[in-house]
Design a protein around this motif. Structure first.
Motif, PDB file in Angstrom:
ATOM      1  N   GLU A 132       0.826  -1.218   0.000  1.00  0.00           N
ATOM      2  CA  GLU A 132       0.000   0.000   0.000  1.00  0.00           C
ATOM      3  C   GLU A 132       0.857   1.264   0.000  1.00  0.00           C
ATOM      4  O   GLU A 132       0.541   2.259  -0.655  1.00  0.00           O
ATOM      5  CB  GLU A 132      -0.905  -0.007   1.243  1.00  0.00           C
ATOM      6  N   ALA A 133       1.969   1.233   0.756  1.00  0.00           N
ATOM      7  CA  ALA A 133       2.798   2.438   0.921  1.00  0.00           C
ATOM      8  C   ALA A 133       3.574   2.793  -0.346  1.00  0.00           C
ATOM      9  O   ALA A 133       4.192   3.855  -0.410  1.00  0.00           O
ATOM     10  CB  ALA A 133       3.774   2.228   2.078  1.00  0.00           C
ATOM     11  N   SER A 134       3.530   1.916  -1.354  1.00  0.00           N
ATOM     12  CA  SER A 134       4.339   2.183  -2.551  1.00  0.00           C
ATOM     13  C   SER A 134       3.696   3.250  -3.453  1.00  0.00           C
ATOM     14  O   SER A 134       4.372   3.833  -4.286  1.00  0.00           O
ATOM     15  CB  SER A 134       4.559   0.888  -3.346  1.00  0.00           C
ATOM     16  N   VAL A 135       2.407   3.474  -3.305  1.00  0.00           N
ATOM     17  CA  VAL A 135       1.721   4.453  -4.172  1.00  0.00           C
ATOM     18  C   VAL A 135       0.964   5.464  -3.318  1.00  0.00           C
ATOM     19  O   VAL A 135       0.118   5.087  -2.507  1.00  0.00           O
ATOM     20  CB  VAL A 135       0.719   3.753  -5.130  1.00  0.00           C
ATOM     21  N   GLY A 137       1.682   7.258  -0.758  1.00  0.00           N
ATOM     22  CA  GLY A 137       1.923   7.300   0.695  1.00  0.00           C
ATOM     23  C   GLY A 137       0.738   6.891   1.529  1.00  0.00           C
ATOM     24  O   GLY A 137       0.320   5.736   1.524  1.00  0.00           O
ATOM     25  N   GLY A 138       0.163   7.846   2.252  1.00  0.00           N
ATOM     26  CA  GLY A 138      -0.885   7.529   3.221  1.00  0.00           C
ATOM     27  C   GLY A 138      -2.273   7.358   2.632  1.00  0.00           C
ATOM     28  O   GLY A 138      -3.213   6.974   3.340  1.00  0.00           O
ATOM     29  N   ILE A 139      -2.450   7.619   1.328  1.00  0.00           N
ATOM     30  CA  ILE A 139      -3.794   7.488   0.730  1.00  0.00           C
ATOM     31  C   ILE A 139      -4.056   5.997   0.468  1.00  0.00           C
ATOM     32  O   ILE A 139      -3.275   5.361  -0.224  1.00  0.00           O
ATOM     33  CB  ILE A 139      -3.898   8.254  -0.612  1.00  0.00           C
ATOM     34  N   PRO A 140      -5.140   5.442   1.004  1.00  0.00           N
ATOM     35  CA  PRO A 140      -5.362   3.993   0.831  1.00  0.00           C
ATOM     36  C   PRO A 140      -5.921   3.650  -0.554  1.00  0.00           C
ATOM     37  O   PRO A 140      -6.995   3.053  -0.686  1.00  0.00           O
ATOM     38  CB  PRO A 140      -6.346   3.654   1.951  1.00  0.00           C
ATOM     39  N   ILE A 141      -5.190   4.011  -1.588  1.00  0.00           N
ATOM     40  CA  ILE A 141      -5.703   3.851  -2.953  1.00  0.00           C
ATOM     41  C   ILE A 141      -5.616   2.398  -3.421  1.00  0.00           C
ATOM     42  O   ILE A 141      -6.511   1.918  -4.116  1.00  0.00           O
ATOM     43  CB  ILE A 141      -4.990   4.812  -3.945  1.00  0.00           C
ATOM     44  N   GLY A 295     -19.130   5.465 -10.460  1.00  0.00           N
ATOM     45  CA  GLY A 295     -18.955   6.804 -11.045  1.00  0.00           C
ATOM     46  C   GLY A 295     -17.620   7.404 -10.624  1.00  0.00           C
ATOM     47  O   GLY A 295     -16.639   6.683 -10.485  1.00  0.00           O
ATOM     48  N   ASN A 296     -17.620   8.718 -10.391  1.00  0.00           N
ATOM     49  CA  ASN A 296     -16.362   9.402 -10.050  1.00  0.00           C
ATOM     50  C   ASN A 296     -16.074   9.309  -8.558  1.00  0.00           C
ATOM     51  O   ASN A 296     -16.963   9.518  -7.740  1.00  0.00           O
ATOM     52  CB  ASN A 296     -16.444  10.876 -10.435  1.00  0.00           C
ATOM     53  N   THR A 297     -14.803   9.031  -8.215  1.00  0.00           N
ATOM     54  CA  THR A 297     -14.377   9.052  -6.813  1.00  0.00           C
ATOM     55  C   THR A 297     -13.081   9.842  -6.746  1.00  0.00           C
ATOM     56  O   THR A 297     -12.331   9.899  -7.714  1.00  0.00           O
ATOM     57  CB  THR A 297     -14.142   7.638  -6.244  1.00  0.00           C
ATOM     58  N   LEU A 298     -12.821  10.414  -5.574  1.00  0.00           N
ATOM     59  CA  LEU A 298     -11.618  11.234  -5.418  1.00  0.00           C
ATOM     60  C   LEU A 298     -10.918  10.875  -4.111  1.00  0.00           C
ATOM     61  O   LEU A 298     -11.564  10.813  -3.060  1.00  0.00           O
ATOM     62  CB  LEU A 298     -12.028  12.716  -5.413  1.00  0.00           C
ATOM     63  N   PHE A 299      -9.630  10.639  -4.187  1.00  0.00           N
ATOM     64  CA  PHE A 299      -8.821  10.279  -3.023  1.00  0.00           C
ATOM     65  C   PHE A 299      -7.741  11.345  -2.870  1.00  0.00           C
ATOM     66  O   PHE A 299      -7.070  11.693  -3.849  1.00  0.00           O
ATOM     67  CB  PHE A 299      -8.165   8.910  -3.225  1.00  0.00           C
ATOM     68  N   TYR A 300      -7.530  11.820  -1.653  1.00  0.00           N
ATOM     69  CA  TYR A 300      -6.633  12.967  -1.441  1.00  0.00           C
ATOM     70  C   TYR A 300      -5.831  12.757  -0.169  1.00  0.00           C
ATOM     71  O   TYR A 300      -6.352  12.215   0.805  1.00  0.00           O
ATOM     72  CB  TYR A 300      -7.507  14.223  -1.307  1.00  0.00           C
ATOM     73  N   GLY A 301      -4.599  13.172  -0.153  1.00  0.00           N
ATOM     74  CA  GLY A 301      -3.821  13.103   1.079  1.00  0.00           C
ATOM     75  C   GLY A 301      -2.346  13.293   0.838  1.00  0.00           C
ATOM     76  O   GLY A 301      -1.929  13.726  -0.237  1.00  0.00           O
ATOM     77  N   ARG A 302      -1.579  12.934   1.858  1.00  0.00           N
ATOM     78  CA  ARG A 302      -0.132  13.104   1.770  1.00  0.00           C
ATOM     79  C   ARG A 302       0.509  11.885   1.140  1.00  0.00           C
ATOM     80  O   ARG A 302       0.249  10.757   1.569  1.00  0.00           O
ATOM     81  CB  ARG A 302       0.465  13.327   3.163  1.00  0.00           C
ATOM     82  N   GLY A 303       1.339  12.123   0.130  1.00  0.00           N
ATOM     83  CA  GLY A 303       1.936  11.016  -0.609  1.00  0.00           C
ATOM     84  C   GLY A 303       3.308  10.623  -0.130  1.00  0.00           C
ATOM     85  O   GLY A 303       3.927   9.725  -0.683  1.00  0.00           O
ATOM     86  N   GLY A 310       4.191   5.609   6.903  1.00  0.00           N
ATOM     87  CA  GLY A 310       4.141   4.602   7.977  1.00  0.00           C
ATOM     88  C   GLY A 310       2.723   4.123   8.231  1.00  0.00           C
ATOM     89  O   GLY A 310       2.489   2.952   8.535  1.00  0.00           O
ATOM     90  N   SER A 311       1.758   5.026   8.090  1.00  0.00           N
ATOM     91  CA  SER A 311       0.348   4.661   8.276  1.00  0.00           C
ATOM     92  C   SER A 311      -0.044   3.540   7.309  1.00  0.00           C
ATOM     93  O   SER A 311      -0.721   2.566   7.690  1.00  0.00           O
ATOM     94  CB  SER A 311      -0.511   5.913   8.042  1.00  0.00           C
ATOM     95  N   ALA A 312       0.408   3.651   6.057  1.00  0.00           N
ATOM     96  CA  ALA A 312       0.094   2.614   5.056  1.00  0.00           C
ATOM     97  C   ALA A 312       0.849   1.319   5.353  1.00  0.00           C
ATOM     98  O   ALA A 312       0.299   0.214   5.213  1.00  0.00           O
ATOM     99  CB  ALA A 312       0.449   3.127   3.660  1.00  0.00           C
TER     100      ALA A 312
END
Ligand code: HSE
Length: 438
Positions: A132-135, A137-141, A295-303, A310-312
């Motif tokens: 998860e942390a590879s893309v 950072g902290g965004i759970p994409i 439909g459309n979704t948006l994910f935002y945060g610190r990368g 570390g959170s990821a």
């Protein structure tokens, strides 16, 4: 249910992300145990430098310079690789997998290039690899693509996945400064590496895009098949024209399905200010994902950064821990799809886009018609034209926005235009998404 008393973890690499991961495991131990059902025991950390004080109270955690103490420790369930790069990270990960240990890594470069070998080794040995942390950072994409959006055919992803580039482009846009000037400042502030090539030339974004594309479409994607163009040639004049057009320039990682083929490309992109990710500024990351059902979704945060990344990492450790607690193995295939397919990655020549073209035109009668004649001959239709300033005999910027055109046609037209006497230098090309009016 397991008879284990704890999930035992070893971290290889006590740098920024390693320290953030250790801090979260220690400071959030209570919530982690309540969510997972067992405590995480951070048994060992290895790093070449075990002397530097990271400001973390490690308690009984052992520090060592020898990663093998982690990889070969029969008590350790999860090996966390946070050294980055190809060597020796790949050997460490494969050795841990061969020892039947689960692996968590933030190493996008390694997975983009050697991921298939690592995923196959993990499947064969009945262990998992969390990344998860590879893309972003902290965004759970990645978890969102694997789980939350699992019911969807993903149609497209537009990602701002490199904070360094977004910081630089934001400062260029808001302060009218030149690329080199902002890069120097970003390096002084620690936002850009001493050697910024991977970030500014789009390579880091392309590593991340190859992982995103694999998870979106269930197909292996070779890193070298991702078209990659960075931001180092973006100039204040193009940023100004973008503003006049109601657009912003962002480094986008784009993946889409197009008639059964996959597009995977990283390049500076002009997007309308109204496009949701156009408002994502500074070091922040964001991903705009379109699924056929949701439909459309948006994910935002610190990368990036110790605690967001570390959170990821810790979330991946907890996923593995939950599986161990409930006695289940490989609930989630390492590459997300149980049945994968081999899709063709579309050649850049075959994509269609609308284009911002800035010609260095000599300002005299007939030049506009000569340029538009070559464009027309190559099936490129013009949506609008802007010319600013007048300096007879010298080149002036002449900007044209095209309707949707085939990249091959654009390249062919520019190869002809750039050799014409009435043009004073190479044409600047920036692809546009959202058709100027998303
Ligand atoms: N160097 C990356 C960035 C962070 O600037 O976003 C780590 O992936």
């Amino acid at each position: 249910m397991t008879s284990k008393k704890s999930i035992n973890v070893g971290i290889i690499g006590f740098g920024t992300v390693g320290a953030g991961t250790a801090r979260i495991l220690i400071e959030n131990a209570d919530i982690i145990e309540r969510r997972m059902g067992l405590p995480v025991r951070l048994k060992t950390i290895s790093d070449l430098d075990v002397k530097r004080d990271r400001g973390i109270k490690l308690g009984s955690t052992k520090l060592t310079t020898d990663a093998k103490e982690i990889i070969n420790d029969p008590e350790i369930d999860v090996v966390v690789e946070l050294i980055g790069g190809y060597k020796p990270a790949k050997e460490f990960i494969l050795a841990a997998i061969a020892n039947k240990k689960h692996v968590v890594t933030a190493n996008k470069a390694l997975l983009a290039v050697h991921g298939e070998e690592i995923y196959a080794a993990a499947e064969k040995n009945g262990v998992t690899v969390g990344y998860e942390a590879s893309v972003a950072g902290g965004i759970p994409i990645l978890k969102s693509l694997k789980e939350g959006l699992a019911a969807n055919r993903i149609e497209s992803i537009y990602g701002i996945v490199n904070g360094t580039c977004n910081y630089i482009l934001t400062a260029m846009t808001n302060e009218g400064r030149a690329f080199g000037d902002v890069l120097k400042e970003a390096q002084a502030k620690g936002y850009a590496e001493a050697d910024p090539t991977f970030d500014i030339e789009g390579i880091d974004s392309a590593h991340k895009l190859s992982i995103l594309t694999m998870l979106a479409f269930g197909t292996p994607v070779k890193f070298e098949d991702v078209y990659t163009e960075g931001i180092s040639k973006i100039t204040p004049i193009d940023i100004e024209f973008a503003k006049d057009l109601g657009c912003k320039i962002k480094l986008l990682a784009i993946t889409k399905m197009a008639n059964g083929e996959v597009e995977a490309r990283v390049h500076p992109t002009m997007i309308p200010e109204s496009f949701p990710i156009a408002t994502v500024d500074g070091v922040f990351n964001a991903l705009f994902v379109k699924g056929d059902a949701v439909g459309n979704t948006l994910f935002y945060g610190r990368g990036a950064g110790d605690m967001p990344t570390g959170s990821a990492v810790v979330a991946d450790i907890m996923d593995i821990g939950r599986d161990i607690v409930s006695g289940c193995v490989n609930r989630m295939p390492v590459a997300s799809f149980r049945k994968r397919q081999q899709l063709k990655v579309r050649k850049m020549d075959d994509i269609t886009s609308s284009y911002y073209l800035r010609f260095a035109a000599i300002d005299k009668p007939g030049v506009l018609s000569k340029i538009s004649g070559v464009l027309g001959k190559n099936n490129i239709s013009i949506e609008s034209v802007i010319q600013k300033g007048r300096q007879a005999a010298e080149a002036v910027p002449l900007v044209m926005m095209s309707h949707e055109a085939l990249e091959r046609d654009v390249r062919k037209a520019l190869a002809e235009i750039d050799t014409m006497d009435c043009v004073g230098g190479p044409t600047v090309v920036i692809r546009m998404e959202g058709n100027g009016k998303a």
